[in-house]
Design a protein around this motif. Structure first.
Motif, PDB file in Angstrom:
ATOM      1  N   MET A 103      -9.011  13.797   0.300  1.00  0.00           N
ATOM      2  CA  MET A 103     -10.114  14.732   0.049  1.00  0.00           C
ATOM      3  C   MET A 103     -11.454  14.176   0.509  1.00  0.00           C
ATOM      4  N   ASP A 104     -11.487  12.887   0.821  1.00  0.00           N
ATOM      5  CA  ASP A 104     -12.732  12.245   1.253  1.00  0.00           C
ATOM      6  C   ASP A 104     -12.538  11.723   2.670  1.00  0.00           C
ATOM      7  N   ALA A 105     -13.055  12.463   3.641  1.00  0.00           N
ATOM      8  CA  ALA A 105     -12.854  12.110   5.048  1.00  0.00           C
ATOM      9  C   ALA A 105     -13.468  10.761   5.396  1.00  0.00           C
ATOM     10  N   LEU A 106     -14.481  10.347   4.639  1.00  0.00           N
ATOM     11  CA  LEU A 106     -15.173   9.094   4.936  1.00  0.00           C
ATOM     12  C   LEU A 106     -14.595   7.906   4.159  1.00  0.00           C
ATOM     13  N   SER A 107     -13.617   8.179   3.327  1.00  0.00           N
ATOM     14  CA  SER A 107     -13.052   7.106   2.511  1.00  0.00           C
ATOM     15  C   SER A 107     -12.351   6.073   3.388  1.00  0.00           C
ATOM     16  N   ASN A 108     -12.641   4.817   3.134  1.00  0.00           N
ATOM     17  CA  ASN A 108     -11.970   3.737   3.864  1.00  0.00           C
ATOM     18  C   ASN A 108     -11.217   2.818   2.900  1.00  0.00           C
ATOM     19  N   ARG A 109     -10.865   3.374   1.735  1.00  0.00           N
ATOM     20  CA  ARG A 109     -10.135   2.603   0.735  1.00  0.00           C
ATOM     21  C   ARG A 109      -8.647   2.981   0.767  1.00  0.00           C
ATOM     22  N   TYR A 110      -7.817   1.983   0.471  1.00  0.00           N
ATOM     23  CA  TYR A 110      -6.372   2.202   0.458  1.00  0.00           C
ATOM     24  C   TYR A 110      -5.795   1.705  -0.865  1.00  0.00           C
ATOM     25  N   LEU A 111      -4.745   2.371  -1.300  1.00  0.00           N
ATOM     26  CA  LEU A 111      -4.107   2.003  -2.556  1.00  0.00           C
ATOM     27  C   LEU A 111      -3.311   0.709  -2.378  1.00  0.00           C
ATOM     28  N   THR A 112      -3.496  -0.224  -3.295  1.00  0.00           N
ATOM     29  CA  THR A 112      -2.706  -1.456  -3.307  1.00  0.00           C
ATOM     30  C   THR A 112      -2.112  -1.645  -4.701  1.00  0.00           C
ATOM     31  N   TYR A 113      -1.046  -2.415  -4.765  1.00  0.00           N
ATOM     32  CA  TYR A 113      -0.463  -2.754  -6.064  1.00  0.00           C
ATOM     33  C   TYR A 113      -0.265  -4.265  -6.120  1.00  0.00           C
ATOM     34  N   TYR A 114      -0.237  -4.792  -7.332  1.00  0.00           N
ATOM     35  CA  TYR A 114      -0.125  -6.239  -7.505  1.00  0.00           C
ATOM     36  C   TYR A 114       1.337  -6.620  -7.665  1.00  0.00           C
ATOM     37  N   ASP A 115       1.814  -7.473  -6.760  1.00  0.00           N
ATOM     38  CA  ASP A 115       3.195  -7.947  -6.809  1.00  0.00           C
ATOM     39  C   ASP A 115       3.243  -9.240  -7.615  1.00  0.00           C
ATOM     40  N   GLU A 116       3.933  -9.201  -8.746  1.00  0.00           N
ATOM     41  CA  GLU A 116       3.972 -10.350  -9.649  1.00  0.00           C
ATOM     42  C   GLU A 116       4.700 -11.538  -9.025  1.00  0.00           C
ATOM     43  N   GLN A 117       5.720 -11.268  -8.209  1.00  0.00           N
ATOM     44  CA  GLN A 117       6.482 -12.358  -7.603  1.00  0.00           C
ATOM     45  C   GLN A 117       5.644 -13.119  -6.580  1.00  0.00           C
ATOM     46  N   TRP A 118       4.869 -12.384  -5.788  1.00  0.00           N
ATOM     47  CA  TRP A 118       4.043 -13.004  -4.760  1.00  0.00           C
ATOM     48  C   TRP A 118       2.643 -13.351  -5.265  1.00  0.00           C
ATOM     49  N   ASN A 119       2.275 -12.798  -6.423  1.00  0.00           N
ATOM     50  CA  ASN A 119       0.908 -12.979  -6.938  1.00  0.00           C
ATOM     51  C   ASN A 119      -0.123 -12.544  -5.903  1.00  0.00           C
ATOM     52  N   CYS A 120       0.102 -11.334  -5.380  1.00  0.00           N
ATOM     53  CA  CYS A 120      -0.743 -10.853  -4.291  1.00  0.00           C
ATOM     54  C   CYS A 120      -0.779  -9.330  -4.310  1.00  0.00           C
ATOM     55  N   TRP A 121      -1.879  -8.764  -3.790  1.00  0.00           N
ATOM     56  CA  TRP A 121      -2.015  -7.314  -3.668  1.00  0.00           C
ATOM     57  C   TRP A 121      -1.374  -6.861  -2.358  1.00  0.00           C
ATOM     58  N   PHE A 122      -0.510  -5.843  -2.447  1.00  0.00           N
ATOM     59  CA  PHE A 122       0.207  -5.331  -1.287  1.00  0.00           C
ATOM     60  C   PHE A 122      -0.024  -3.831  -1.135  1.00  0.00           C
ATOM     61  N   LEU A 123       0.129  -3.344   0.102  1.00  0.00           N
ATOM     62  CA  LEU A 123       0.268  -1.913   0.322  1.00  0.00           C
ATOM     63  C   LEU A 123       1.656  -1.493  -0.161  1.00  0.00           C
ATOM     64  N   PRO A 124       1.824  -0.259  -0.624  1.00  0.00           N
ATOM     65  CA  PRO A 124       3.175   0.210  -0.951  1.00  0.00           C
ATOM     66  C   PRO A 124       4.091   0.014   0.253  1.00  0.00           C
ATOM     67  N   ASN A 125       5.292  -0.484   0.008  1.00  0.00           N
ATOM     68  CA  ASN A 125       6.183  -0.802   1.126  1.00  0.00           C
ATOM     69  C   ASN A 125       7.633  -0.674   0.696  1.00  0.00           C
ATOM     70  N   HIS A 126       8.488  -0.559   1.692  1.00  0.00           N
ATOM     71  CA  HIS A 126       9.920  -0.420   1.448  1.00  0.00           C
ATOM     72  C   HIS A 126      10.657  -0.886   2.690  1.00  0.00           C
ATOM     73  N   ARG A 127      11.878  -1.347   2.517  1.00  0.00           N
ATOM     74  CA  ARG A 127      12.685  -1.726   3.673  1.00  0.00           C
ATOM     75  C   ARG A 127      12.886  -0.509   4.575  1.00  0.00           C
ATOM     76  N   SER A 128      12.763  -0.705   5.890  1.00  0.00           N
ATOM     77  CA  SER A 128      12.893   0.401   6.834  1.00  0.00           C
ATOM     78  C   SER A 128      14.337   0.877   6.932  1.00  0.00           C
ATOM     79  N   PHE A 129      14.476   2.168   7.189  1.00  0.00           N
ATOM     80  CA  PHE A 129      15.772   2.755   7.476  1.00  0.00           C
ATOM     81  C   PHE A 129      15.877   2.989   8.983  1.00  0.00           C
ATOM     82  N   ASP A 130      17.107   3.169   9.474  1.00  0.00           N
ATOM     83  CA  ASP A 130      17.334   3.191  10.920  1.00  0.00           C
ATOM     84  C   ASP A 130      16.521   4.265  11.634  1.00  0.00           C
ATOM     85  N   SER A 131      16.696   5.508  11.247  1.00  0.00           N
ATOM     86  CA  SER A 131      15.995   6.592  11.937  1.00  0.00           C
ATOM     87  C   SER A 131      14.629   6.823  11.295  1.00  0.00           C
TER      88      SER A 131
END
Length: 235
Positions: A103-131
């Motif tokens: 809704m905000d065309a000028l927004s330059n922020r992205y959602l991150t989540y904190y991964d407890e195993q890595w102790n780091c902020w990540f973008l949402p991610n998942h293992r890739s599928f073939d197609s």
């Protein structure tokens, strides 16, 4: 180097080449041809042998010659080539989602989540599928279920790819990653996401971050500067 390969992928790769494995070396092929050529004249040299035995020797010679030719001509897979193909499977295919306020065309922020195993902020991610179609469908489902965004409240599109080889601090070895980047524009932001700083999505600790904030975070920079650079270059 230690290879960590998914068992299903390894079985699939070996099954793909099963028809090419087991003929022996080219040296074995030449030896078989020579042996086969020996059997054929032998069958007709010993006249005292019954005709059935001579025919059997001749047929055996032809079969051995055929196996020898197959080893030389048809064999397209060496142990070195197979190793290289298995080694190439030691890659991590990961799909990343840059979740943005649609809704905000000028927004330059992205959602991150904190991964407890890595102790780091990540973008949402998942293992890739073939197609790519399946990949996008699975990622949409992942975003809805894990981050509680109804599928009608965001639009997702594929952005691009990148390959990166880097040292994994968690595994203490060099690894190659094949990334796919998607952009998800959220057209109805949940109320809880409007909070400044950190907020919770069920058990996940989340926050909005700009690219500059990610690059200035020492932990993110050490682990995922290649990902953030891809995000900066492609969006």
């Amino acid at each position: 180097m230690m290879l960590r390969i998914d068992e299903r992928d390894l079985r699939s790769k070996l099954n793909e080449h099963r028809s090419l494995i087991g003929y022996g070396s080219k040296g074995d092929g030449i030896a078989n041809i020579v042996a086969g050529l020996f059997y054929i004249p032998t069958a007709w040299t010993f006249a005292e042998l019954p005709m059935r035995a001579r025919c059997l020797f001749a047929v055996l010679g032809v079969v051995i010659i055929a196996l020898g030719v197959a080893s030389i001509v048809c064999k397209g897979l060496t142990s070195e080539k197979l190793y290289k193909e298995i080694e190439s499977m030691n890659r991590r295919a990961s799909s990343l989602i840059a979740v943005k306020d649609g809704m905000d065309a000028l927004s330059n922020r992205y959602l991150t989540y904190y991964d407890e195993q890595w102790n780091c902020w990540f973008l949402p991610n998942h293992r890739s599928f073939d197609s790519y179609e399946e990949d996008k469908r699975k990622l949409s489902s992942y975003l809805s279920s894990e981050f509680k965004i109804p599928s009608d409240d965001f639009q997702m599109r594929f952005v691009g790819t990148a390959t990166s080889t880097k040292f994994s601090t968690a595994h203490n070895e060099e690894r190659t990653y094949d990334y796919r980047l998607y952009l998800a524009s959220v057209i109805r932001i949940p109320d809880a996401w409007d909070a400044e700083g950190e907020f919770a999505i069920e058990s996940k600790k989340c926050k909005w971050m700009t690219v500059d904030e990610m690059l200035n975070d020492r932990k993110i920079y050490a682990i995922n500067r290649d990902v953030i650079q891809m995000l900066k270059d492609l969006i």
